[in-house]
Design an enzyme around this catalytic site. Structure first.
Site, short mmCIF file in Angstrom:
data_model
loop_
_atom_site.label_atom_id
_atom_site.label_comp_id
_atom_site.label_asym_id
_atom_site.label_seq_id
_atom_site.Cartn_x
_atom_site.Cartn_y
_atom_site.Cartn_z
N SER A 142 -30.82 -5.89 28.38
CA SER A 142 -31.81 -6.69 29.11
C SER A 142 -33.18 -6.48 28.48
CB SER A 142 -31.84 -6.22 30.58
OG SER A 142 -32.96 -6.75 31.26
N TYR A 155 -32.81 -0.17 37.92
CA TYR A 155 -32.17 -1.15 37.03
C TYR A 155 -32.68 -0.97 35.61
CZ TYR A 155 -30.87 -5.71 35.05
OH TYR A 155 -30.36 -6.72 34.26
#
Length: 251
Positions: A142, A155
């Protein structure tokens, strides 16, 4: 000759978390490039619905957070159907909350779903790839592998770990003929980001912050995936490829 480098005919690809979103788009793209695709998820009904949309694919339902059941499912598939030559570790989740109030159980779920799954499936598949002396592992990282935003610190930690686990996989397994790399998507219009896509203020911020000036479309990740899954990337290893409209390149 050069286009043949991207041909995936005769190869079998397992994509985790592929009943929707990025996983489904990547599975469809790999199939269009010639690969025989294996869809994975925990919800068998959603998995079968996704398989019907694609046609001509396998389904393999197992919980990527469970090490024993993951290994059992992969070993059984290899024995009964055949070799998995490409693995896309896509399964993941998100939970948003201020770090000072972040629930401990949500933190644990993030660690299991976003990090342990990459280890579990990666190890299970790599054991067979090592024996054959070839294989492609593509982990979905990501922009949060490199950047942080408020309310998603755990996250961010998981995606940083995915980036470094990818490097570790390459370091341990390149000698056996495996290429282990990661794709790091920027902000894409997916079910995981539905709340952000629906938020006009966030979308306005994102369009201003991203040099490309827009959300990504999931199909724009397919080319990177085909490249990393194919012979075109035969000497690319331990690399994190950002597909983000330039957001990590610009202040």
């Amino acid at each position: 000759m050069s286009l043949a480098l991207f041909d995936l005919a005769g190869r079998r690809a397992l994509v985790t978390g592929s009943s929707q979103g990025i996983g489904f788009a990547l599975a469809r793209g790999l199939a269009e490039a010639g690969a025989e695709v294996v869809l994975n998820g925990r919800d068998e009904a959603k998995l079968e619905a996704a398989a019907e949309k694609l046609g001509g694919v396998h389904t393999l339902a197992f919980d990527v957070t469970d090490h024993a059941s993951t290994r059992s499912a992969v070993d059984r598939f290899e024995a009964e159907v055949g070799a998995i030559g490409i693995l896309v570790n896509n399964a993941g989740m998100q939970h948003r909350a201020p770090l000072e109030d972040f629930p401990a159980d949500a933190f644990e779920r993030l660690m299991k779903t976003n990090i342990a799954s990459v280890f579990n499936v990666g190890q299970a598949v790599a054991r067979h790839m090592i024996r054959r002396g070839a294989g492609k592992i593509i982990n979905i990282a990501s922009v949060q592998t490199a950047l942080a935003r408020p309310s998603i610190a755990p996250y961010t930690a998981t995606k940083g770990a995915v980036g470094n686990l990818t490097k570790g996989m390459a370091t341990d397994w390149a000698r056996y003929g495996l290429q282990c790399n990661a794709i790091a998507p920027g902000y894409f219009d997916t079910p995981l980001n539905a709340a952000l896509v629906a938020d006009p203020a966030f979308s306005a911020w994102l369009e201003k912050r991203t040099p490309a000036g827009r959300w990504g479309k999931v199909d724009e990740l397919v080319g990177a995936c085909i490249f990393l899954a194919s012979d075109a990337s035969s000497f690319v290893n331990g690399h994190v490829l950002y597909v983000d409209g330039g957001i990590t390149a610009s202040l």
